[in-house]
Enzyme design. Structure first.
Site: not given
Length: 263
Positions: A13, A15, A105, A107, A175, A181, A221
């Site tokens: 991904n 992003k 997702h 985000e 996730e 991250g 990660s």
């Protein structure tokens, strides 16, 4: 059905990174890196999820050079067409030979206020156009402390699959938000525990046969130094990789996890 019966899926991904020229360069370099390393095509499904503006360029490259990567999109609209400025229809993606689309997702949930209902509608939109939804679920650190690791992801997946027909082709990506991250991944045991629970949800909603075929990915990660430990787990069938997928050598090493894991 064990992990060896499901073809592993390693998905990158990207992003909000890479313009169309940079995207083409990365895909070319990744393909060369895998060939140079003697990677056996077909042993792992590789998918790349560029920004919308890159899709046509990447599609053209994949077709012209016969690169066996799956092309994915990072999102899609709940609508097929109409007065929805800035939205991208699943019909448009299908015409670009997009195979998969990321839905839900964290985000998107956080920054665009996407609810479980919106996620479910996007899953339906993907399936209407023959796209495989990569359904993302995961808990925050607060959720983890309050409810445990599996409660929130299980609830999210149940809502996403509520109106999906039995036998549908979906991918589930666990996730944990606290791991994305952060550099602090879940342990393989944590990932396996949640992945097993998510497979139970697929079995309850789409049937046992579908659950046995559905790939459950881990994301958060992921890197070459820890991918092998995740892939040893029976219900973890691959990874949804973020930042590491932008680094050719690192992503190639993740894809080649079979060289250093006994599965």
């Amino acid at each position: 059905m064990g992990v060896n019966a499901r073809t592993p899926l390693i998905a990158g991904n990207w992003k909000l990174n890479l313009d169309h020229l940079q995207a083409v360069a990365l895909v070319q370099k990744l393909h060369w890196a895998l060939k140079d390393a003697g990677h056996e095509e077909g042993s792992v499904d590789v998918a790349v999820f560029p920004p919308f503006t890159d899709l046509r360029s990447v599609q053209t490259l994949l077709d012209a050079d016969k690169i066996p990567f799956l092309l994915g999109a990072q999102d899609l609209s709940t609508h097929d067409d109409g007065a929805y400025t800035g939205e991208i229809s699943g019909a448009f993606l299908k015409r670009l030979n997009v195979a998969q689309v990321i839905i839900g997702h964290s985000e998107r949930r956080e920054y665009h206020a996407e609810t479980d209902e919106v996620v479910a509608a996007k899953v339906q939109a993907a399936l209407r156009h023959g796209l495989v939804p990569v359904i993302c679920v995961g808990e925050t650190s607060e959720d983890l402390e309050k409810h445990g690791a599996s409660a929130v992801p299980v609830g999210q997946l149940e809502k996403a699959l509520a109106d999906v027909p039995a036998g549908a082709d979906v991918v589930v990506a666990y996730e944990p938000v606290w791991a994305i991250g952060s550099g602090q991944a879940a342990t393989p045991q944590q990932a396996q525990e949640v992945a097993a629970k998510l497979r139970e949800v697929v079995a309850a909603t789409l049937g046992a046969d579908t659950a046995a075929k559905t790939r459950v990915l881990y994301g958060g990660s992921v890197k070459s130094s820890n991918i092998a430990s995740f892939m040893r787990e029976p219900d973890v069938d691959g990874a949804l990789v973020g930042g590491a997928s932008l680094k050719v050598d690192e992503f190639a090493a993740i894809i080649r996890f079979q060289k250093h894991v006994g599965v």
